[in-house]
Design a protein around this motif. Structure first.
Motif, mmCIF file in Angstrom:
data_model
loop_
_atom_site.group_PDB
_atom_site.id
_atom_site.type_symbol
_atom_site.label_atom_id
_atom_site.label_comp_id
_atom_site.label_asym_id
_atom_site.label_seq_id
_atom_site.Cartn_x
_atom_site.Cartn_y
_atom_site.Cartn_z
ATOM 1 N N ALA A 106 40.748 49.350 29.189
ATOM 2 C CA ALA A 106 41.697 49.213 30.305
ATOM 3 C C ALA A 106 43.126 49.570 29.886
ATOM 4 O O ALA A 106 44.028 49.577 30.709
ATOM 5 C CB ALA A 106 41.665 47.786 30.852
ATOM 6 N N HIS A 131 45.083 42.738 38.992
ATOM 7 C CA HIS A 131 45.156 44.151 39.378
ATOM 8 C C HIS A 131 44.202 44.985 38.519
ATOM 9 O O HIS A 131 43.506 45.872 39.038
ATOM 10 C CB HIS A 131 46.581 44.675 39.249
ATOM 11 C CG HIS A 131 47.501 44.176 40.316
ATOM 12 N ND1 HIS A 131 48.843 44.459 40.328
ATOM 13 C CD2 HIS A 131 47.293 43.390 41.408
ATOM 14 C CE1 HIS A 131 49.411 43.889 41.376
ATOM 15 N NE2 HIS A 131 48.490 43.227 42.040
ATOM 16 N N LYS A 132 44.157 44.719 37.209
ATOM 17 C CA LYS A 132 43.262 45.471 36.320
ATOM 18 C C LYS A 132 41.799 45.225 36.670
ATOM 19 O O LYS A 132 40.947 46.075 36.443
ATOM 20 C CB LYS A 132 43.508 45.106 34.852
ATOM 21 C CG LYS A 132 44.700 45.792 34.258
ATOM 22 C CD LYS A 132 44.449 47.285 34.139
ATOM 23 C CE LYS A 132 45.645 47.994 33.568
ATOM 24 N NZ LYS A 132 45.433 49.428 33.422
ATOM 25 N N ALA A 133 41.524 44.038 37.237
ATOM 26 C CA ALA A 133 40.149 43.714 37.636
ATOM 27 C C ALA A 133 39.825 44.222 39.037
ATOM 28 O O ALA A 133 38.749 43.978 39.560
ATOM 29 C CB ALA A 133 39.937 42.203 37.568
ATOM 30 N N GLY A 134 40.771 44.935 39.650
ATOM 31 C CA GLY A 134 40.535 45.517 40.964
ATOM 32 C C GLY A 134 40.851 44.608 42.133
ATOM 33 O O GLY A 134 40.485 44.901 43.270
ATOM 34 N N ASP A 136 43.517 43.545 44.483
ATOM 35 C CA ASP A 136 44.811 44.066 44.912
ATOM 36 C C ASP A 136 45.585 43.018 45.724
ATOM 37 O O ASP A 136 45.564 43.027 46.944
ATOM 38 C CB ASP A 136 44.618 45.344 45.728
ATOM 39 C CG ASP A 136 45.929 46.070 45.980
ATOM 40 O OD1 ASP A 136 46.865 45.904 45.172
ATOM 41 O OD2 ASP A 136 46.010 46.788 46.988
#
Length: 156
Positions: A106, A131-134, A136
């Motif tokens: 990531a 956010h990195k895990a999707g 939003d």
């Protein structure tokens, strides 16, 4: 089974009565955290904290030894470890000890110590990881923004 991509591992409830005879500490964590600046209590609390961090190191090592899609499971994992107290003796929640590990896939670059201004909410780190895990979200808890420096190359 690929049912979820998020887990939580909680070592113990903060006010649990669990003692630590296996590491020579007969006391439980929470009473020791209210140490009153007693050096003996602080030393026993530090022993428990070292034990917990040792468990984290073991977990991360196991992730790093597990092959996964062109890397290791650790490369594909973002792991957050920390405490809600900077100085538990006075219930201070600033200067929180926090570790973010893994996540090289990531873009997380390890081996760094990032110090934030005192007024920076930890929720900024949480929002960044979400956010990195999707996920939003615009805000999370008391966040005031994100912590993009977690995923920016270090200026060495």
């Amino acid at each position: 089974s690929d049912v979820t991509r998020v887990i939580t591992f909680h070592l113990a409830r903060e006010t649990a009565k669990r003692s630590y005879p296996e590491i020579g500490v007969p006391d439980s964590h929470h009473p020791l955290s209210h140490h009153g600046n007693d050096p003996e209590k602080i030393a026993r609390l530090a022993t428990i904290n070292r034990f917990h961090v040792g468990l984290l190191a073991y977990f991360l090592r196991k992730l790093a030894e597990t092959p996964e899609g062109g890397g290791t499971l650790l490369d594909h994992t973002l792991c957050l470890f920390g405490s809600g107290m900077g100085n538990p003796n006075v219930h201070d929640h600033t200067n929180l000890p926090t570790i973010v590990a893994g996540g090289s896939i990531a873009g997380l670059e390890g081996g760094r110590h990032i110090r934030y201004p005192e007024v920076t909410p930890l929720a900024n780190v949480h929002l960044t990881l979400l956010h990195k895990a999707g996920v939003d979200l615009e805000r999370f808890a008391d966040s005031t923004g994100t912590a993009p420096e977690l995923f920016e190359p270090a200026n060495l």
